[in-house]
Design a protein around this motif. Structure first.
Motif, PDB file in Angstrom:
ATOM      1  N   SER A  43      -8.003  -9.420  -1.081  1.00 43.65           N
ATOM      2  CA  SER A  43      -9.001  -8.740  -1.821  1.00 43.65           C
ATOM      3  C   SER A  43      -7.706  -6.771  -2.120  1.00 43.65           C
ATOM      4  O   SER A  43      -7.904  -6.760  -2.514  1.00 43.65           O
ATOM      5  CB  SER A  43      -9.786  -8.215  -1.546  1.00 43.65           C
ATOM      6  N   ARG A  97       0.864  -1.177  -0.572  1.00 45.14           N
ATOM      7  CA  ARG A  97       0.140   0.067   0.130  1.00 45.14           C
ATOM      8  C   ARG A  97       0.751   1.228   0.153  1.00 45.14           C
ATOM      9  O   ARG A  97       0.038   2.243  -0.507  1.00 45.14           O
ATOM     10  CB  ARG A  97      -1.176   0.690   1.305  1.00 45.14           C
ATOM     11  N   LEU A 141      -3.173  -2.918  -7.622  1.00 45.93           N
ATOM     12  CA  LEU A 141      -3.554  -2.583  -9.171  1.00 45.93           C
ATOM     13  C   LEU A 141      -2.779  -1.039  -8.384  1.00 45.93           C
ATOM     14  O   LEU A 141      -2.481  -0.713  -9.561  1.00 45.93           O
ATOM     15  CB  LEU A 141      -4.773  -2.386  -8.941  1.00 45.93           C
ATOM     16  N   LEU A 142      -2.976  -0.914  -7.879  1.00 47.26           N
ATOM     17  CA  LEU A 142      -2.576   1.290  -7.446  1.00 47.26           C
ATOM     18  C   LEU A 142      -1.050   0.943  -7.395  1.00 47.26           C
ATOM     19  O   LEU A 142      -0.671   2.811  -7.482  1.00 47.26           O
ATOM     20  CB  LEU A 142      -2.993   1.568  -6.257  1.00 47.26           C
ATOM     21  N   THR A 177     -13.423  -7.676  -6.899  1.00 50.53           N
ATOM     22  CA  THR A 177     -12.941  -6.532  -6.366  1.00 50.53           C
ATOM     23  C   THR A 177     -12.357  -5.549  -7.504  1.00 50.53           C
ATOM     24  O   THR A 177     -11.843  -4.632  -6.752  1.00 50.53           O
ATOM     25  CB  THR A 177     -11.555  -7.403  -5.835  1.00 50.53           C
ATOM     26  N   THR A 180     -10.489  -5.798  -9.669  1.00 51.62           N
ATOM     27  CA  THR A 180      -8.454  -5.747  -9.670  1.00 51.62           C
ATOM     28  C   THR A 180      -8.516  -6.396 -10.937  1.00 51.62           C
ATOM     29  O   THR A 180      -6.768  -7.064 -11.130  1.00 51.62           O
ATOM     30  CB  THR A 180      -7.876  -6.081  -8.147  1.00 51.62           C
ATOM     31  N   MET A 204      -5.459  -4.744  -4.225  1.00 49.61           N
ATOM     32  CA  MET A 204      -5.778  -3.396  -5.101  1.00 49.61           C
ATOM     33  C   MET A 204      -4.455  -2.491  -4.597  1.00 49.61           C
ATOM     34  O   MET A 204      -4.125  -1.495  -5.352  1.00 49.61           O
ATOM     35  CB  MET A 204      -7.496  -2.712  -4.010  1.00 49.61           C
ATOM     36  N   ARG A 251     -10.665 -11.776  -8.061  1.00 42.80           N
ATOM     37  CA  ARG A 251      -9.817  -9.803  -8.668  1.00 42.80           C
ATOM     38  C   ARG A 251     -11.324 -10.086  -9.936  1.00 42.80           C
ATOM     39  O   ARG A 251     -11.439  -9.019  -9.879  1.00 42.80           O
ATOM     40  CB  ARG A 251      -8.750 -10.485  -9.952  1.00 42.80           C
TER      41      ARG A 251
END
Length: 428
Positions: free
Chosen positions: A43, A15, A50-51, A175, A177, A47, A172
């Protein structure tokens, strides 16, 4: 047993844009497969990926951990070179059907473990199940025997390959992603490397009917997957191909089998032939046969012989009549001109509404349903001339398919600028 890591620490590290240490990342995948790490935690991690993205090393470790979650196949005892192909999916993409027997005609074994369709993209197994008697499920012994005797197999992947991927794939989807390139790359390559092939060619598509719409994103995905293959000792190349327009003239199941057989008989649409031959050249070159001429094997019947043997070995009748739709509806050109656009995604959705695809994994498909195109971009048409024919077993399906196709095709005064089907080749 005390767990060596904590899922929350792994999530926080990603994160905050950090690199997850190898041991922690391997643990995260293993603990999720075991059920220790909860769906909610994975999940959050997906994410964060992904970010924030992942380094090449993180993607390599995650892919390797996913392979290690299950069994790994080996074709070492076959006495033949092995080569495989993976497509990221599209509309009218029946290339696996003519490609596997074409490459097998040169003595290279092709273990093509394939899937089913979902949404607007068709599945190879659904197409082949249009053939009476053909079966997708083979034991490992049957798979090996067919590779030895025939050289080509198209069948369902066993549940033992990369079970971590199966679990993460489903997560995925729900969610938001799905688009994360590290997750796509590790998903595809964990299965393909676990399959045990020595060489792999990737058909990475871009455009409206593709999973990755943007060419730059498709290129990044292709480069990531080629690097993963090479890191794992699998000779890997990729072709970036345009999926703005449906591939070939058939979209569906039985009609795509029919078109594949036309290609194997030395005919078929030019774009399907072009891509089949290009991918075959890549596979044969990686298998140590750079001078092989796949176009000649389509012309002289060798590929067709391999197709017939492959279908018969899996219980199918290569001479059986394929299902035909009970109802058809033809859409004609409203004016004279040149077809300038056929939007691949929308035609895929329309075929799905006719019954050719499924909305949920457990839904059945209607093998006879689909769309036959009579003209492609660049073709001149006259008013009243057929543009495409919809096929279904139930005429009530036509209205929603036609509604989907509104604005999906255009007739212009001038021909559009031709676009190359194969945009780029990517190698390590």
């Amino acid at each position: 047993m005390t767990e060596p890591f904590d899922a929350v620490d792994v999530i926080r590290a990603k994160r905050d844009g950090g690199e997850v240490p190898e041991a922690a990342l391997r643990w995260m995948i293993d603990a999720y497969t075991r059920g220790y790490v909860a769906d909610a935690q994975m999940s959050a991690f997906a994410m964060a990926v992904l970010l924030r993205g992942m380094t090449r090393e993180e993607i390599r470790v995650m892919t390797d951990a996913m392979i290690a979650s299950g069994e790994r196949m080996s074709f070492a005892g076959l006495g033949k070179r092995t080569a495989d192909k993976h497509s990221t999916g599209g509309v009218g993409d029946k290339i696996t059907l003519p490609l596997a027997p074409l490459v097998a005609a040169f003595g290279v074994a092709v273990p093509q473990l394939s899937g089913r369709g979902l949404g607007h993209t068709g599945g190879t197994l659904d197409k082949l199940e249009s053939i009476p008697g053909w079966r997708a499920a083979l034991s490992n012994d049957e798979l090996m025997a067919q590779l030895r005797d025939v050289g080509a197999v198209i069948c369902a992947a066993g549940a033992g390959l990369a079970p971590a991927d199966k679990k993460l794939y489903a997560l995925r989807d729900v969610t938001g992603t799905v688009e994360a390139i590290p997750l796509i790359a590790s998903s595809i390559m964990s299965k393909k490397i676990a399959e045990g092939t020595e060489a792999l060619v990737l058909d990475v598509k871009f455009g409206s009917g593709a999973f990755m719409k943007d060419p730059a994103a498709a290129r990044e995905l292709a480069r990531t997957m080629v690097a993963l293959g090479e890191d794992s000792g699998v000779r890997t190349t990729a072709l970036l191909t345009d999926m703005s327009t449906p591939l070939g003239l058939a979209i569906g199941n039985a009609n795509e089998v029919r078109e594949s057989v036309e290609v194997l008989a030395g005919g078929g649409p030019a774009d399907v032939v072009e891509l089949t031959v290009a991918l075959a050249r890549e596979m044969l070159a990686l298998a140590g046969l750079p001078d092989a001429d796949p176009a000649a094997a389509l012309a002289d019947g060798r590929a067709m012989d391999a197709w017939r043997a492959m279908i018969a070995a899996q219980g199918g009748d290569p001479d059986a009549a394929l299902p035909a739709p009970r109802e058809t509806h033809t859409v004609t050109a409203a004016r004279d001109g040149v077809v300038s656009r056929l939007d691949a995604y929308t035609f895929g959705v329309a075929a799905w509404r006719l019954g050719a695809g499924r909305a949920r994994a457990e839904d059945p498909v209607v093998h006879a349903a689909g769309i036959d195109l009579h003209a492609k971009p660049g073709d001149r048409v006259a008013a009243g001339q057929p543009l495409f024919t919809l096929g279904a077993d139930d005429a009530s399906r036509f209205a929603r398919a036609i509604e989907a196709l509104e604005g999906a095709y255009e007739i212009a005064a001038e021909a559009p600028e031709p676009r190359p089907l194969i945009a780029e080749r990517i190698a390590a």
